[in-house]
Design an enzyme around this catalytic site. Structure first.
Site, mmCIF file in Angstrom:
data_model
loop_
_atom_site.group_PDB
_atom_site.id
_atom_site.type_symbol
_atom_site.label_atom_id
_atom_site.label_comp_id
_atom_site.label_asym_id
_atom_site.label_seq_id
_atom_site.Cartn_x
_atom_site.Cartn_y
_atom_site.Cartn_z
ATOM 1 N N GLU A 1 -3.358 -15.663 3.047
ATOM 2 C CA GLU A 1 -3.401 -14.475 3.919
ATOM 3 C C GLU A 1 -4.839 -14.232 4.401
ATOM 4 O OE1 GLU A 1 -1.134 -12.301 4.898
ATOM 5 O OE2 GLU A 1 -2.078 -10.349 5.146
ATOM 6 N N ARG A 2 -5.792 -14.304 3.479
ATOM 7 C CA ARG A 2 -7.190 -14.031 3.849
ATOM 8 C C ARG A 2 -7.743 -15.138 4.738
ATOM 9 N NH1 ARG A 2 -8.484 -11.583 -2.137
ATOM 10 N NH2 ARG A 2 -7.549 -9.573 -1.647
ATOM 11 N N SER A 11 0.831 -1.211 0.000
ATOM 12 C CA SER A 11 0.000 0.000 0.000
ATOM 13 C C SER A 11 0.866 1.262 0.000
ATOM 14 C CB SER A 11 -0.883 0.027 1.254
ATOM 15 O OG SER A 11 -1.587 -1.179 1.371
ATOM 16 N N GLN A 22 -22.280 -3.870 24.663
ATOM 17 C CA GLN A 22 -23.641 -3.631 25.153
ATOM 18 C C GLN A 22 -23.968 -4.562 26.326
ATOM 19 O OE1 GLN A 22 -25.121 -1.123 23.805
ATOM 20 N NE2 GLN A 22 -27.007 -1.211 24.998
ATOM 21 N N GLY A 58 -5.843 -6.866 4.064
ATOM 22 C CA GLY A 58 -6.036 -8.084 3.249
ATOM 23 C C GLY A 58 -7.178 -7.932 2.268
ATOM 24 N N GLY A 59 -7.592 -6.693 2.005
ATOM 25 C CA GLY A 59 -8.739 -6.411 1.122
ATOM 26 C C GLY A 59 -9.933 -5.986 1.947
HETATM 27 C C1 LIG Z 1 -3.498 -1.277 10.749
HETATM 28 C C2 LIG Z 1 -3.262 -1.501 9.282
HETATM 29 C C3 LIG Z 1 -2.221 -2.321 8.892
HETATM 30 C C4 LIG Z 1 -1.936 -2.496 7.540
HETATM 31 N N1 LIG Z 1 -0.843 -3.257 7.189
HETATM 32 C C5 LIG Z 1 -0.443 -3.254 5.899
HETATM 33 C C6 LIG Z 1 0.804 -3.853 5.540
HETATM 34 O O1 LIG Z 1 1.527 -4.409 6.373
HETATM 35 N N2 LIG Z 1 1.208 -3.764 4.244
HETATM 36 C C7 LIG Z 1 0.445 -3.145 3.294
HETATM 37 O O2 LIG Z 1 0.881 -3.117 2.132
HETATM 38 N N3 LIG Z 1 -0.759 -2.593 3.602
HETATM 39 C C8 LIG Z 1 -1.200 -2.625 4.881
HETATM 40 N N4 LIG Z 1 -2.390 -2.027 5.215
HETATM 41 C C9 LIG Z 1 -3.135 -1.321 4.188
HETATM 42 C C10 LIG Z 1 -4.451 -1.988 3.806
HETATM 43 O O3 LIG Z 1 -4.215 -3.117 3.011
HETATM 44 C C11 LIG Z 1 -5.273 -0.908 3.093
HETATM 45 O O4 LIG Z 1 -5.645 0.046 4.083
HETATM 46 C C12 LIG Z 1 -6.474 -1.466 2.403
HETATM 47 O O5 LIG Z 1 -6.102 -2.238 1.292
HETATM 48 C C13 LIG Z 1 -7.427 -0.349 1.930
HETATM 49 O O6 LIG Z 1 -6.738 0.626 1.219
HETATM 50 P P1 LIG Z 1 -6.904 2.168 1.594
HETATM 51 O O7 LIG Z 1 -6.724 2.307 3.046
HETATM 52 O O8 LIG Z 1 -6.019 2.939 0.714
HETATM 53 O O9 LIG Z 1 -8.413 2.508 1.280
HETATM 54 P P2 LIG Z 1 -9.015 2.882 -0.144
HETATM 55 O O10 LIG Z 1 -8.602 1.899 -1.156
HETATM 56 O O11 LIG Z 1 -8.733 4.311 -0.426
HETATM 57 O O12 LIG Z 1 -10.569 2.702 0.151
HETATM 58 C C14 LIG Z 1 -11.373 3.689 0.791
HETATM 59 C C15 LIG Z 1 -12.811 3.150 0.810
HETATM 60 O O13 LIG Z 1 -13.264 2.931 -0.529
HETATM 61 C C16 LIG Z 1 -13.689 1.585 -0.678
HETATM 62 N N5 LIG Z 1 -13.359 1.116 -2.029
HETATM 63 C C17 LIG Z 1 -12.184 1.238 -2.683
HETATM 64 N N6 LIG Z 1 -12.264 0.654 -3.888
HETATM 65 C C18 LIG Z 1 -13.523 0.164 -3.994
HETATM 66 C C19 LIG Z 1 -14.217 -0.568 -5.004
HETATM 67 N N7 LIG Z 1 -13.626 -0.927 -6.162
HETATM 68 N N8 LIG Z 1 -15.513 -0.933 -4.767
HETATM 69 C C20 LIG Z 1 -16.112 -0.585 -3.594
HETATM 70 N N9 LIG Z 1 -15.503 0.098 -2.611
HETATM 71 C C21 LIG Z 1 -14.228 0.460 -2.812
HETATM 72 C C22 LIG Z 1 -12.930 0.806 0.373
HETATM 73 O O14 LIG Z 1 -13.596 -0.400 0.704
HETATM 74 C C23 LIG Z 1 -12.927 1.798 1.521
HETATM 75 O O15 LIG Z 1 -14.154 1.715 2.186
HETATM 76 C C24 LIG Z 1 -2.735 -1.878 6.563
HETATM 77 C C25 LIG Z 1 -3.802 -1.073 6.957
HETATM 78 C C26 LIG Z 1 -4.066 -0.869 8.289
HETATM 79 C C27 LIG Z 1 -5.193 0.040 8.684
#
Ligand SMILES: Cc1cc2nc3c(=O)[nH]c(=O)nc-3n(C[C@H](O)[C@H](O)[C@H](O)COP(=O)(O)OP(=O)(O)OC[C@H]3O[C@@H](n4cnc5c(N)ncnc54)[C@H](O)[C@@H]3O)c2cc1C
Length: 382
Positions: free
Chosen positions: A245-246, A126, A339, A366-367
């Protein structure tokens, strides 16, 4: 499908239950939630009992367990300690990438060291502007003689500040479709040009997640995962790693949900109101009954996905469904748990808020549940 555990699986779960009771009793697990000190000792103990090599084949020093045993192990571990299972996850995806994409030489060099706890990876896919649409990543790697030069920023790299190595995806070809120009690299965290800063989150403080800046970072050509054959194949390696992973995330989250339910039942069976324990009120019993039913349904779905994966049958749909269903129902279970505890549920002195905070991230990492629903829709012909 047989839902009974084999004797070996029962022994595995028992030894893990004993391990967490001994090494991370509830008070200690709580302390890790609030302390930024990384539990290096716990990580090493997890290595000593083989948990770091749970899915790594025995030829590379791992336990080589199949998906069914892995789900049982992760459920049991998480039930006992959120910290223990949280510190395993950052290293999991990077390790799988090496397993699926690494050259034989890289696997022989790295996997046994990962199993022993000597190499601790953090995975960076990410970026600040690409999460769900991960293939749009902008971090670039350009070949310069016998080194790759990496520039870019990674967001949410869990455990990067305490990792020995970073496993990252970077763009190596800008002239092709976005998924086709990505490669994966492994590099020492101390490589000049790498800067790491922690991000404050709702999660346990001992398990960090970080922003990592790569500024003209020079990485030997041999650190391209898969070496020459791995060039531009990073997306393929990643896809091969995502199912497990999932499944792991679903299994961990069931452990969390079961712990939340057990805590809630324990509380309501001892709390009095109107001359009886609150657990005697039907409204409370129905909440617990729904929670328990959701846990059993999620566990059955996860075990089915694991069984399909174990026998090499198509499993993407079931794994994705398990991850979505379990993480969403667990979030609701933790809210209902709060609750049931009334005001105590809202207190930091009880663990329900900790379970909820953990459950919330399981619906994102993980998605996200939204993106995974798209995956399920495609799988059912839409
Ligand atoms: C605590 C934590 C640990 C993490 N660890 C890692 C790690 O070790 N390595 C790593 O690479 N990443 C990591 N991540 C990142 C994580 O995989 C991403 O946060 C996640 O994939 C979502 O991406 P984003 O946060 O950019 O949200 P966005 O992609 O910007 O999404 C924002 C919103 O839009 C929705 N959305 C986006 N696209 C669509 C679509 N096509 N259809 C419908 N809805 C959509 C999403 O569901 C979400 O609700 C971590 C995140 C957190 C919070």
């Amino acid at each position: 499908m047989d839902f009974r555990y084999t004797t070996e699986q029962q022994l595995l779960c028992k030894s893990l239950r004993d391990f967490v009771q001994r090494e991370v009793p509830r008070e200690k697990d709580r302390a890790y939630d609030q302390s930024i000190d990384y539990p290096y000792d716990l990580y090493q103990k997890l290595a000593d009992i083989g948990m770091l090599g749970i899915f790594i084949p025995t030829e590379y020093g791992g336990l080589g367990l199949g998906p069914i045993a892995i789900t049982m192990a992760l459920e049991t571990l998480t039930y006992g300690s959120i910290t223990a299972s949280s510190i395993l996850m950052p290293t999991s995806l990077g390790t799988q990438l090496i397993l699926h994409g690494g050259s034989e030489e890289q696997k022989k060099e790295l996997l046994p060291r990962i199993v022993r706890g000597e190499v601790r990876t953090s995975f960076g896919l990410s970026e600040p502007h690409s999460g769900s649409d991960a293939a749009s990543l902008k971090t670039k790697a350009v070949l310069d003689g016998d080194h790759w030069v990496i520039n870019g920023t990674k967001m949410w790299s869990s455990g990067a500040d305490v990792a020995t190595h970073l496993v990252i995806a970077a763009r190596t070809d800008t002239s092709v479709a976005k998924q086709k120009g990505i490669s994966a690299f492994i590099l020492d965290r101390e490589t000049p040009g790498v800067t790491i800063s922690r991000i404050d989150t709702l999660g346990p403080k001992a398990q960090s997640t970080c922003q990592v800046f790569y500024d003209d970072v020079r990485v030997p050509a041999g650190n391209l995962i898969g070496e020459d054959e791995g060039l531009n194949r990073g997306w393929r390696f990643l896809n091969a790693s995502l199912s497990l992973e999932r499944l792991e995330l679903a299994a961990m989250t069931i452990g969390l949900a079961q712990r939340a339910l057990d805590d809630a039942i324990e509380f309501v069976n001892h709390r009095d109101a109107f001359g009886q324990t609150v657990g005697k009120f039907q409204a409370i019993q129905h909440m617990a009954a729904d929670m328990s039913t959701q846990i059993e349904a999620g566990r059955a779905l996860t075990q089915k996905a694991a069984a399909l994966m174990e026998t090499g049958e198509p499993h993407d749909k079931e794994v994705t469904m398990a991850k979505v269903f379990v993480t969403e129902t667990t979030t609701k279970i933790c809210i209902d748990g709060i609750q049931m505890l009334g005001g105590y549920g809202y207190s930091m002195e009880f663990d329900m808020q900790r379970y909820l905070r953990r459950a919330l991230v399981q619906t994102i990492g993980g998605g996200t549940t939204q993106v995974l629903r798209n995956v399920i829709a495609r799988q059912i012909g839409m």
